[in-house]
Scaffold this motif. Sequence first.
Motif, short mmCIF file in Angstrom:
data_model
loop_
_atom_site.label_atom_id
_atom_site.label_comp_id
_atom_site.label_asym_id
_atom_site.label_seq_id
_atom_site.Cartn_x
_atom_site.Cartn_y
_atom_site.Cartn_z
N ILE A 172 0.84 -1.21 0.00
CA ILE A 172 0.00 0.00 0.00
C ILE A 172 0.87 1.25 0.00
O ILE A 172 0.61 2.20 -0.75
CB ILE A 172 -0.99 -0.02 1.19
CG1 ILE A 172 -2.05 -1.10 0.92
CG2 ILE A 172 -1.63 1.35 1.41
CD1 ILE A 172 -2.92 -1.43 2.11
N ARG A 173 1.94 1.27 0.82
CA ARG A 173 2.86 2.41 0.82
C ARG A 173 3.42 2.66 -0.58
O ARG A 173 3.44 3.80 -1.04
CB ARG A 173 4.01 2.17 1.80
CG ARG A 173 3.70 2.51 3.20
CD ARG A 173 4.97 2.45 4.08
NE ARG A 173 4.57 2.27 5.45
CZ ARG A 173 4.36 1.09 6.04
NH1 ARG A 173 4.58 -0.04 5.40
NH2 ARG A 173 3.97 1.03 7.30
N ALA A 174 3.86 1.60 -1.23
CA ALA A 174 4.44 1.74 -2.58
C ALA A 174 3.40 2.26 -3.57
O ALA A 174 3.70 3.13 -4.40
CB ALA A 174 5.00 0.40 -3.05
N LEU A 175 2.18 1.73 -3.49
CA LEU A 175 1.12 2.18 -4.40
C LEU A 175 0.75 3.63 -4.16
O LEU A 175 0.55 4.41 -5.11
CB LEU A 175 -0.11 1.29 -4.26
CG LEU A 175 0.00 -0.10 -4.88
CD1 LEU A 175 -1.16 -0.99 -4.40
CD2 LEU A 175 0.01 -0.01 -6.40
N VAL A 176 0.65 4.04 -2.90
CA VAL A 176 0.29 5.42 -2.58
C VAL A 176 1.40 6.37 -3.05
O VAL A 176 1.11 7.42 -3.63
CB VAL A 176 -0.01 5.59 -1.07
CG1 VAL A 176 -0.14 7.05 -0.69
CG2 VAL A 176 -1.28 4.84 -0.70
N LYS A 177 2.65 5.99 -2.83
CA LYS A 177 3.78 6.81 -3.32
C LYS A 177 3.69 7.00 -4.84
O LYS A 177 3.86 8.10 -5.35
CB LYS A 177 5.12 6.17 -2.97
CG LYS A 177 5.57 6.41 -1.57
CD LYS A 177 6.93 5.75 -1.32
CE LYS A 177 7.32 5.89 0.12
NZ LYS A 177 8.58 5.19 0.42
N LYS A 178 3.43 5.91 -5.54
CA LYS A 178 3.31 5.97 -7.00
C LYS A 178 2.09 6.80 -7.41
O LYS A 178 2.16 7.57 -8.37
CB LYS A 178 3.20 4.56 -7.57
CG LYS A 178 3.21 4.52 -9.08
CD LYS A 178 3.21 3.10 -9.59
CE LYS A 178 3.20 3.12 -11.12
NZ LYS A 178 3.12 1.78 -11.69
N ALA A 179 1.02 6.67 -6.68
CA ALA A 179 -0.23 7.37 -7.02
C ALA A 179 -0.10 8.88 -6.95
O ALA A 179 -0.75 9.60 -7.72
CB ALA A 179 -1.36 6.91 -6.10
N VAL A 180 0.72 9.38 -6.05
CA VAL A 180 0.81 10.83 -5.86
C VAL A 180 2.04 11.48 -6.51
O VAL A 180 2.20 12.68 -6.43
CB VAL A 180 0.79 11.21 -4.35
CG1 VAL A 180 -0.52 10.80 -3.73
CG2 VAL A 180 1.96 10.62 -3.61
#
Length: 163
Positions: free
Chosen positions: A154-162
């Motif tokens: 989730i951390r990796a996805l959120v970093k990529k998302a923003v």
Amino acid sequence: MAEKKPAKKTTRKPAPRSTSGAKGSAGFSDEERAAMKARAAELKAEERANKNRAEGERALRDAIAAMSPAGREMATRLHAIIEATAPDLWPKTWYGMPAWAKDGKVVCFFQNAEKFNARYATFGFSDQANLDAGAMWPTSFALKELTVADEAKIRALVKKAVR
């Protein structure tokens, strides 16, 4: 020549509405009316939250507090992960569920399983998230529990998302 009289206009009355048909055919159900009122109130709250981060935080915490213990624990952990990973995202609610936004637009959200009588919760991303990967990519994930490995994803996805 005899003078022609104009044809007499008749006004047709609409057929009376039948209330003897299927239940709910006369309008919205109590649940639908409640959902519409809740959504209208939420839109007003979203407008305030878009101008005031603290208002969004309060709305998100209230939504989490209303959840079952399992949903509340998961949503609280997600909120902490997202705050630490993407502090620029503002907390708010979206359709009564916790969400995090950038420039007033939802980037990611959490749906509690009990809210929709589902067997799993959902963590998802809107089209505002920068997750594009080719012609097809996942935008939501089922969560039955939140493990350390899941938190890392989730951390990796959120970093990529923003980004």
